[in-house]
Write a protein that holds these residues in place. Structure first.
Motif, PDB file in Angstrom:
ATOM      1  N   PRO A 123       0.777  -1.544   0.106  1.00 59.94           N
ATOM      2  CA  PRO A 123       0.001   0.137  -0.029  1.00 59.94           C
ATOM      3  C   PRO A 123       0.764   1.202  -0.113  1.00 59.94           C
ATOM      4  CG  PRO A 123       0.259  -0.809   2.301  1.00 59.94           C
ATOM      5  CD  PRO A 123       0.828  -1.765   1.290  1.00 59.94           C
ATOM      6  N   THR A 124       0.526   2.168  -0.868  1.00 56.34           N
ATOM      7  CA  THR A 124       1.273   3.465  -1.041  1.00 56.34           C
ATOM      8  C   THR A 124       0.341   4.449  -1.194  1.00 56.34           C
ATOM      9  OG1 THR A 124       2.656   4.664  -2.203  1.00 56.34           O
ATOM     10  CG2 THR A 124       1.402   2.941  -3.342  1.00 56.34           C
ATOM     11  N   ALA A 125       0.652   5.626  -0.476  1.00 56.47           N
ATOM     12  CA  ALA A 125      -0.161   6.852  -0.633  1.00 56.47           C
ATOM     13  C   ALA A 125      -0.041   7.416  -2.186  1.00 56.47           C
ATOM     14  CB  ALA A 125       0.364   7.832   0.310  1.00 56.47           C
ATOM     15  N   THR A 126      -1.028   8.134  -2.348  1.00 56.56           N
ATOM     16  CA  THR A 126      -1.090   8.769  -3.930  1.00 56.56           C
ATOM     17  C   THR A 126       0.118   9.801  -3.834  1.00 56.56           C
ATOM     18  OG1 THR A 126      -3.368   8.216  -4.167  1.00 56.56           O
ATOM     19  CG2 THR A 126      -2.361   9.841  -5.490  1.00 56.56           C
ATOM     20  N   ILE A 127       0.975   9.806  -4.692  1.00 55.32           N
ATOM     21  CA  ILE A 127       2.019  10.655  -4.936  1.00 55.32           C
ATOM     22  C   ILE A 127       1.368  12.024  -5.864  1.00 55.32           C
ATOM     23  CG2 ILE A 127       4.143  11.291  -6.007  1.00 55.32           C
ATOM     24  CD1 ILE A 127       4.830   8.300  -5.218  1.00 55.32           C
ATOM     25  N   GLU A 128       1.471  13.100  -5.310  1.00 55.88           N
ATOM     26  CA  GLU A 128       1.083  14.219  -6.036  1.00 55.88           C
ATOM     27  C   GLU A 128       2.130  15.342  -6.179  1.00 55.88           C
ATOM     28  OE1 GLU A 128      -2.240  17.888  -5.911  1.00 55.88           O
ATOM     29  OE2 GLU A 128      -3.057  15.659  -5.409  1.00 55.88           O
ATOM     30  N   ARG A 129       2.431  15.815  -7.256  1.00 58.23           N
ATOM     31  CA  ARG A 129       3.752  16.754  -7.534  1.00 58.23           C
ATOM     32  C   ARG A 129       3.228  17.794  -8.267  1.00 58.23           C
ATOM     33  NH1 ARG A 129       9.001  14.037  -9.743  1.00 58.23           N
ATOM     34  NH2 ARG A 129       8.554  12.748  -7.636  1.00 58.23           N
ATOM     35  N   GLU A 130       3.491  19.026  -8.059  1.00 57.49           N
ATOM     36  CA  GLU A 130       3.068  20.257  -8.743  1.00 57.49           C
ATOM     37  C   GLU A 130       4.273  20.835  -9.356  1.00 57.49           C
ATOM     38  OE1 GLU A 130       0.937  24.018  -7.309  1.00 57.49           O
ATOM     39  OE2 GLU A 130      -0.342  22.451  -7.680  1.00 57.49           O
ATOM     40  N   ILE A 131       4.537  21.164 -10.689  1.00 56.67           N
ATOM     41  CA  ILE A 131       5.631  22.104 -11.215  1.00 56.67           C
ATOM     42  C   ILE A 131       5.261  23.187 -11.928  1.00 56.67           C
ATOM     43  CG2 ILE A 131       7.555  21.679 -12.856  1.00 56.67           C
ATOM     44  CD1 ILE A 131       7.379  19.437 -10.520  1.00 56.67           C
ATOM     45  N   ALA A 132       6.008  24.301 -11.378  1.00 54.35           N
ATOM     46  CA  ALA A 132       5.548  25.754 -11.803  1.00 54.35           C
ATOM     47  C   ALA A 132       6.323  26.149 -13.063  1.00 54.35           C
ATOM     48  CB  ALA A 132       5.830  26.637 -10.697  1.00 54.35           C
ATOM     49  N   TYR A 133       5.656  26.671 -13.925  1.00 53.91           N
ATOM     50  CA  TYR A 133       6.359  27.321 -15.264  1.00 53.91           C
ATOM     51  C   TYR A 133       6.121  28.894 -15.161  1.00 53.91           C
ATOM     52  CZ  TYR A 133       6.838  22.417 -16.428  1.00 53.91           C
ATOM     53  OH  TYR A 133       7.031  20.951 -16.402  1.00 53.91           O
ATOM     54  N   GLY A 134       7.042  29.516 -15.650  1.00 51.74           N
ATOM     55  CA  GLY A 134       6.977  30.917 -15.749  1.00 51.74           C
ATOM     56  C   GLY A 134       7.757  31.547 -14.582  1.00 51.74           C
ATOM     57  N   PRO A 135       7.562  33.023 -14.223  1.00 49.89           N
ATOM     58  CA  PRO A 135       8.365  33.720 -13.455  1.00 49.89           C
ATOM     59  C   PRO A 135       8.603  32.915 -12.184  1.00 49.89           C
ATOM     60  CG  PRO A 135       6.691  35.017 -14.322  1.00 49.89           C
ATOM     61  CD  PRO A 135       6.318  33.550 -14.757  1.00 49.89           C
ATOM     62  N   SER A 136       7.599  32.275 -11.699  1.00 51.20           N
ATOM     63  CA  SER A 136       7.956  31.523 -10.123  1.00 51.20           C
ATOM     64  C   SER A 136       8.362  30.116 -10.436  1.00 51.20           C
ATOM     65  CB  SER A 136       6.606  31.415  -9.450  1.00 51.20           C
ATOM     66  OG  SER A 136       5.743  30.886 -10.197  1.00 51.20           O
ATOM     67  N   GLY A 137       9.092  29.426 -11.388  1.00 49.77           N
ATOM     68  CA  GLY A 137       9.322  28.268 -11.613  1.00 49.77           C
ATOM     69  C   GLY A 137      10.074  28.111 -12.955  1.00 49.77           C
ATOM     70  N   GLN A 138      10.058  26.882 -13.590  1.00 52.87           N
ATOM     71  CA  GLN A 138      10.855  26.875 -14.769  1.00 52.87           C
ATOM     72  C   GLN A 138      10.383  27.426 -15.899  1.00 52.87           C
ATOM     73  OE1 GLN A 138      11.771  22.522 -15.411  1.00 52.87           O
ATOM     74  NE2 GLN A 138      10.491  22.108 -13.628  1.00 52.87           N
ATOM     75  N   SER A 139      11.342  27.610 -16.989  1.00 48.72           N
ATOM     76  CA  SER A 139      11.096  28.266 -18.003  1.00 48.72           C
ATOM     77  C   SER A 139       9.695  28.126 -18.639  1.00 48.72           C
ATOM     78  CB  SER A 139      12.140  28.091 -19.237  1.00 48.72           C
ATOM     79  OG  SER A 139      11.718  28.866 -20.280  1.00 48.72           O
ATOM     80  N   ILE A 140       8.827  29.053 -19.091  1.00 51.79           N
ATOM     81  CA  ILE A 140       7.805  28.973 -19.730  1.00 51.79           C
ATOM     82  C   ILE A 140       7.864  28.467 -21.258  1.00 51.79           C
ATOM     83  CG2 ILE A 140       7.496  31.199 -20.807  1.00 51.79           C
ATOM     84  CD1 ILE A 140       4.574  29.286 -18.966  1.00 51.79           C
ATOM     85  N   ASP A 141       9.208  28.427 -21.558  1.00 52.17           N
ATOM     86  CA  ASP A 141       9.364  28.054 -23.038  1.00 52.17           C
ATOM     87  C   ASP A 141       9.192  26.439 -22.930  1.00 52.17           C
ATOM     88  OD1 ASP A 141       9.876  30.487 -23.926  1.00 52.17           O
ATOM     89  OD2 ASP A 141      12.031  30.407 -23.861  1.00 52.17           O
ATOM     90  N   ILE A 142       9.504  25.685 -21.906  1.00 51.83           N
ATOM     91  CA  ILE A 142       9.283  24.315 -22.180  1.00 51.83           C
ATOM     92  C   ILE A 142       7.804  24.068 -22.263  1.00 51.83           C
ATOM     93  CG2 ILE A 142       9.088  22.074 -20.270  1.00 51.83           C
ATOM     94  CD1 ILE A 142      11.249  23.621 -18.771  1.00 51.83           C
ATOM     95  N   ILE A 143       6.979  24.693 -21.817  1.00 52.45           N
ATOM     96  CA  ILE A 143       5.406  24.352 -22.422  1.00 52.45           C
ATOM     97  C   ILE A 143       5.168  25.257 -23.765  1.00 52.45           C
ATOM     98  CG2 ILE A 143       2.998  25.473 -21.548  1.00 52.45           C
ATOM     99  CD1 ILE A 143       4.637  23.372 -19.725  1.00 52.45           C
TER     100      ILE A 143
END
Length: 183
Positions: A123-143
């Motif tokens: 049994p494992t918990a559900t893994i949730e991960r949020e990745i930000a793009y833009g000024p507060s995260g990774q480059s928006i060019d990735i998107i």
């Protein structure tokens, strides 16, 4: 005569009221409007039952699939997106430890972003991960250059065990939430 004079007076009064209550229209107001709605949508949904995982040799990838995804690179979105997040939700109810690799590729097949998940067996918990793009995260060019999503999954366990949970499977979901300028 009295009737004509009365009608003339009402017409002058009405015209005066209309003139005093009207203002010159400014059609340049649209240029001053800043509208940035947030759009949210599902991006990816993938599941593999444990009995299918058991059919694959543990040295091979259980899943290896490329998904064409040009929605973010269309001009209407790519030129107006400001920032956003992609949320991944991974759930494993199998008896296997699994490794999930999600890669974003541009039109030339270059990997522009990678997310790696190593999920213990149930049994494992559900893994949730949020990745930000833009000024507060990774480059928006990735998107904005995203053309293909590649998903690979490897079985880090055996290919004989079976979970005692009903309908055991690995489930990978993702959704995006982005702020976009309207003009």
């Amino acid at each position: 005569m009295r009737n004509h004079l009365q009608n003339f007076g009402i017409a002058i009064l009405t015209l005066g009221m209309l003139m005093s209550c009207s203002e010159e229209l400014d059609f340049k107001q649209f240029d001053d409007v800043e509208a940035t709605p947030t759009y949210e949508a599902s991006i990816l949904y993938l599941e593999a039952p444990e009995n299918i995982i058991n059919l694959v040799n543990t040295a091979d990838n259980v899943i290896s699939q490329n998904f064409n995804f040009d929605a973010f690179s269309s001009n209407i979105f790519a030129k107006r997106v400001i920032e956003g997040t992609i949320t991944y939700v991974v759930e494993n109810t199998t008896s296997k430890e699994l490794e999930i690799n999600i890669e974003f590729l541009d039109d030339n097949g270059n990997v522009t972003d990678t997310e790696l998940f190593v999920i213990p067996s149930a049994p494992t918990a559900t893994i949730e991960r949020e990745i930000a793009y833009g000024p507060s995260g990774q480059s928006i060019d990735i998107i904005t250059t995203l053309s293909t999503i590649r998903v690979t999954a490897r079985n880090l366990g055996d290919n004989t065990s079976q979970s005692n949970l009903s309908d055991p499977m690995i489930t990978v979901k993702s959704s995006g939430k982005f702020r976009v300028r309207l003009k």
